[in-house]
Scaffold this motif. Structure first.
Motif, PDB file in Angstrom:
ATOM      1  N   LEU A  41       0.890  -1.304  -0.028  1.00 39.41           N
ATOM      2  CA  LEU A  41      -0.189  -0.119  -0.021  1.00 39.41           C
ATOM      3  C   LEU A  41       0.942   1.294   0.060  1.00 39.41           C
ATOM      4  O   LEU A  41       0.364   2.433  -0.405  1.00 39.41           O
ATOM      5  CB  LEU A  41      -1.061   0.075   1.213  1.00 39.41           C
ATOM      6  CG  LEU A  41      -1.982  -1.020   1.301  1.00 39.41           C
ATOM      7  CD1 LEU A  41      -2.678  -1.015   2.619  1.00 39.41           C
ATOM      8  CD2 LEU A  41      -3.156  -0.724   0.246  1.00 39.41           C
ATOM      9  N   CYS A  42       1.996   1.231   0.475  1.00 39.25           N
ATOM     10  CA  CYS A  42       2.924   2.383   0.804  1.00 39.25           C
ATOM     11  C   CYS A  42       3.432   2.834  -0.561  1.00 39.25           C
ATOM     12  O   CYS A  42       4.349   2.196  -1.060  1.00 39.25           O
ATOM     13  CB  CYS A  42       3.933   2.191   2.058  1.00 39.25           C
ATOM     14  SG  CYS A  42       4.841   3.517   2.436  1.00 39.25           S
ATOM     15  N   ILE A  43       3.273   4.107  -0.805  1.00 39.75           N
ATOM     16  CA  ILE A  43       3.994   4.799  -2.019  1.00 39.75           C
ATOM     17  C   ILE A  43       4.970   5.653  -1.635  1.00 39.75           C
ATOM     18  O   ILE A  43       5.375   6.772  -2.227  1.00 39.75           O
ATOM     19  CB  ILE A  43       3.063   5.605  -2.716  1.00 39.75           C
ATOM     20  CG1 ILE A  43       2.354   6.694  -2.045  1.00 39.75           C
ATOM     21  CG2 ILE A  43       1.957   4.445  -3.465  1.00 39.75           C
ATOM     22  CD1 ILE A  43       1.732   7.433  -3.156  1.00 39.75           C
TER      23      ILE A  43
ATOM     24  N   LEU B 260       1.723   3.075   8.363  1.00 36.08           N
ATOM     25  CA  LEU B 260       2.266   1.999   7.587  1.00 36.08           C
ATOM     26  C   LEU B 260       3.455   2.112   6.952  1.00 36.08           C
ATOM     27  O   LEU B 260       4.274   0.990   6.586  1.00 36.08           O
ATOM     28  CB  LEU B 260       1.201   1.644   6.491  1.00 36.08           C
ATOM     29  CG  LEU B 260      -0.183   1.380   6.596  1.00 36.08           C
ATOM     30  CD1 LEU B 260      -0.925   1.247   5.158  1.00 36.08           C
ATOM     31  CD2 LEU B 260      -0.159  -0.085   7.146  1.00 36.08           C
ATOM     32  N   GLY B 261       3.932   3.334   6.859  1.00 37.85           N
ATOM     33  CA  GLY B 261       5.305   3.608   6.334  1.00 37.85           C
ATOM     34  C   GLY B 261       5.877   4.661   7.221  1.00 37.85           C
ATOM     35  O   GLY B 261       5.461   5.252   8.057  1.00 37.85           O
TER      36      GLY B 261
ATOM     37  N   CYS C 167       4.981  12.527   4.876  1.00 39.69           N
ATOM     38  CA  CYS C 167       3.416  12.243   5.195  1.00 39.69           C
ATOM     39  C   CYS C 167       3.118  12.775   6.464  1.00 39.69           C
ATOM     40  O   CYS C 167       1.764  13.105   6.635  1.00 39.69           O
ATOM     41  CB  CYS C 167       3.486  10.655   4.996  1.00 39.69           C
ATOM     42  SG  CYS C 167       3.618   9.868   3.462  1.00 39.69           S
TER      43      CYS C 167
ATOM     44  N   ILE D 186       7.057   9.280  -3.331  1.00 46.25           N
ATOM     45  CA  ILE D 186       7.059  10.500  -2.659  1.00 46.25           C
ATOM     46  C   ILE D 186       8.350  10.960  -2.695  1.00 46.25           C
ATOM     47  O   ILE D 186       8.754  12.203  -2.750  1.00 46.25           O
ATOM     48  CB  ILE D 186       6.071  10.462  -1.165  1.00 46.25           C
ATOM     49  CG1 ILE D 186       4.704  10.070  -1.371  1.00 46.25           C
ATOM     50  CG2 ILE D 186       6.470  11.665  -0.518  1.00 46.25           C
ATOM     51  CD1 ILE D 186       4.064   9.733  -0.401  1.00 46.25           C
TER      52      ILE D 186
ATOM     53  N   ALA E 208      -3.770   5.261   1.128  1.00 47.12           N
ATOM     54  CA  ALA E 208      -3.919   4.879   2.472  1.00 47.12           C
ATOM     55  C   ALA E 208      -3.783   6.304   3.433  1.00 47.12           C
ATOM     56  O   ALA E 208      -4.000   6.090   4.625  1.00 47.12           O
ATOM     57  CB  ALA E 208      -2.707   3.776   2.771  1.00 47.12           C
ATOM     58  N   PHE E 209      -3.447   7.227   2.724  1.00 46.50           N
ATOM     59  CA  PHE E 209      -3.232   8.569   3.632  1.00 46.50           C
ATOM     60  C   PHE E 209      -4.262   8.857   4.375  1.00 46.50           C
ATOM     61  O   PHE E 209      -5.335   9.053   3.888  1.00 46.50           O
ATOM     62  CB  PHE E 209      -2.908   9.617   2.785  1.00 46.50           C
ATOM     63  CG  PHE E 209      -2.710  11.252   3.446  1.00 46.50           C
ATOM     64  CD1 PHE E 209      -1.197  11.285   3.878  1.00 46.50           C
ATOM     65  CD2 PHE E 209      -3.487  12.101   3.458  1.00 46.50           C
ATOM     66  CE1 PHE E 209      -1.036  12.343   4.632  1.00 46.50           C
ATOM     67  CE2 PHE E 209      -3.241  13.201   4.144  1.00 46.50           C
ATOM     68  CZ  PHE E 209      -2.073  13.561   4.790  1.00 46.50           C
TER      69      PHE E 209
ATOM     70  N   CYS F  58      -3.547   4.686   6.968  1.00 50.83           N
ATOM     71  CA  CYS F  58      -2.337   5.042   7.653  1.00 50.83           C
ATOM     72  C   CYS F  58      -2.419   6.545   8.239  1.00 50.83           C
ATOM     73  O   CYS F  58      -2.697   7.433   7.478  1.00 50.83           O
ATOM     74  CB  CYS F  58      -1.268   5.190   6.305  1.00 50.83           C
ATOM     75  SG  CYS F  58       0.404   5.929   6.792  1.00 50.83           S
TER      76      CYS F  58
ATOM     77  N   THR G  18       7.400   7.303   6.522  1.00 48.66           N
ATOM     78  CA  THR G  18       7.351   8.941   6.213  1.00 48.66           C
ATOM     79  C   THR G  18       6.040   9.425   6.988  1.00 48.66           C
ATOM     80  O   THR G  18       5.861  10.591   7.151  1.00 48.66           O
ATOM     81  CB  THR G  18       7.104   8.748   4.998  1.00 48.66           C
ATOM     82  OG1 THR G  18       6.025   7.891   4.245  1.00 48.66           O
ATOM     83  CG2 THR G  18       8.375   9.113   3.855  1.00 48.66           C
TER      84      THR G  18
HETATM   85  S1  SF4 Z   1       3.591   6.376   4.853  1.00 47.33           S
HETATM   86 FE1  SF4 Z   1       1.541   6.109   4.807  1.00 47.33          FE
HETATM   87  S2  SF4 Z   1       0.615   7.809   3.839  1.00 47.33           S
HETATM   88 FE2  SF4 Z   1       2.630   7.970   3.485  1.00 47.33          FE
HETATM   89  S3  SF4 Z   1       3.127   6.867   1.507  1.00 47.33           S
HETATM   90 FE3  SF4 Z   1       3.207   5.139   3.162  1.00 47.33          FE
HETATM   91  S4  SF4 Z   1       1.232   4.359   3.345  1.00 47.33           S
HETATM   92 FE4  SF4 Z   1       0.732   6.349   2.290  1.00 47.33          FE
END
Ligand code: SF4
Length: 371
Positions: A312-314, A341-342, A352, A318, A330-331, A335, A344
């Motif tokens: 899910l995490c992009i 989830l990530g 994020c 970014i 997911a923002f 998340c 950032t």
């Molecule tokens: S940290 Fe969370 S909001 Fe940021 S890209 Fe990963 S999943 Fe998406």
């Protein structure tokens, strides 16, 4: 406070933004490489005050964000051992590994401690000869000097129970990877002032020549940032391709030469994996073989651990300026800072987390337009 208040003066900032408005004639995409600058930009609403021709994208300069998942898993494996005191800066404790984080290890009885310097961990090693003390040595060039000092100090004290888990990354190879990507959008770079205070900016002219884009060393206060943006826009509009220094009160071309010499004494350049981005050749520092006795990966035999990122995490996109945090499905849903989830979304320097903390209310009006 001198050297801070004057760089937060709203009228001076407005004046520089007005100059940017008068200078710009066409769209430009600029990347601030440093996560500290990302937070300052979003916190002070600088991105909203700029003329619409200037788009700021956020770079990978957040050490917590780019520490690879497998290294977090290695930290968790070491920290869970009953014979270990695991020391880290506080912002690593909530960074998710595969299914758990350092906080959960601590909750389960692991001896995980927050320290403010690697030298605190050396002190702990001296005070606890029956324990293995490990320091989680992550960061860019800025944190390398204290980390190498901890190794030299432990060596001087004859400590055999101190080691570091190293994930040092370097800015110039990351910039090279971003600019060399076929999907690159960045046309000008704001270079990180604190990294340049240690390393100078002698490594950037070859990159400027190779990729033909200007770079400007920039500080962290709002006035520093808008002055860095103004300088970059002036260079772009004039077609001048060079490295400029808009942070001369802290940075010179050579940097801190004794610090660079000490870093080279203990660390050597190595290939390094960046979370969400992947392997970037020679983009990290690792311990030289003669310091293997202080290498936690070797001491605890965790070198073979690997891990897969959340699909899910992009964050990788970014951190390369290809997407913004609100483009992540997911923002603010799966998340959040409470359930990240990530990395950032966890780090105090993560893009994020900055968008969530400062920009959430204005995202529907301003930023979702480009979604
Ligand atoms: S940290 Fe969370 S909001 Fe940021 S890209 Fe990963 S999943 Fe998406």
């Amino acid at each position: 406070m001198k050297y801070m208040d004057e760089y937060r003066d709203a009228e001076l900032v407005k004046g520089v933004i007005e100059k940017i408005r008068r200078t710009v004639t066409r769209p430009w995409v600029l990347m601030e490489i440093c996560g500290g600058q990302t937070h300052a930009i979003v916190r002070h609403g600088i991105d909203q005050l700029l003329p619409p021709e200037i788009e700021l994208v956020h770079g990978p300069g957040c050490p917590v964000c780019v520490t690879p998942l497998e290294l977090i898993d290695k930290a968790l494996a070491i920290a869970a051992r009953p014979d270990v005191i695991f020391c880290s800066y506080g912002d690593m404790l909530r960074v998710p590994g595969t299914g758990r984080d350092l906080f959960s290890i601590k909750a389960q009885g692991g001896d995980v401690r927050v320290v403010y310097s690697p030298l605190d961990a050396v002190k702990l090693a001296k005070q606890n000869p029956d324990k293995q003390v490990v320091f989680f040595a992550i960061g860019f060039e800025t944190t390398a000097p204290p980390n190498v000092m901890s190794i030299l100090q432990a060596q001087r004290l004859g400590l055999t129970n101190f080691s570091i888990l190293v994930s040092h990354v370097r800015v110039p190879p990351a910039i090279k990877a971003i600019l060399g990507s076929p999907s690159n959008r960045v046309q000008g770079f704001l270079l990180a002032g604190h990294v340049s205070a240690v390393m100078g900016y002698w490594e950037y002219p070859p990159l400027v020549d190779e990729f033909q884009i200007p770079m400007v060393v920039t500080g962290f206060e709002p006035l520093d940032i808008v002055q860095g943006i103004l300088k970059t826009v002036e260079l772009l509009e004039a077609g001048k391709i060079e490295v400029a220094n808009a942070y001369s009160r802290a940075v010179n071309f050579d940097g801190n030469l004794p610090a660079q010499k000490t870093i080279n004494q203990v660390f050597e350049e190595v290939d390094r994996k960046w979370r969400g981005i992947g392997m970037i050749p020679m983009s990290g520092w690792g311990l030289r073989p003669e310091f293997d006795a202080f290498n936690a990966e070797k001491r605890f035999d965790v070198e073979a651990i690997t891990a897969d990122e959340s699909p899910l995490c992009i964050a990788g996109q970014i951190l390369q300026g290809l997407k913004k945090p609100h483009h992540c499905p997911a923002f603010g849903k799966q998340c959040t800072p409470e359930n990240p989830l990530g990395a950032t979304m966890v780090s105090t320097e993560g893009a994020c987390a900055a968008y969530y903390r400062y920009g959430r209310d204005r995202i529907p009006q301003v930023l979702l337009a480009d979604n």
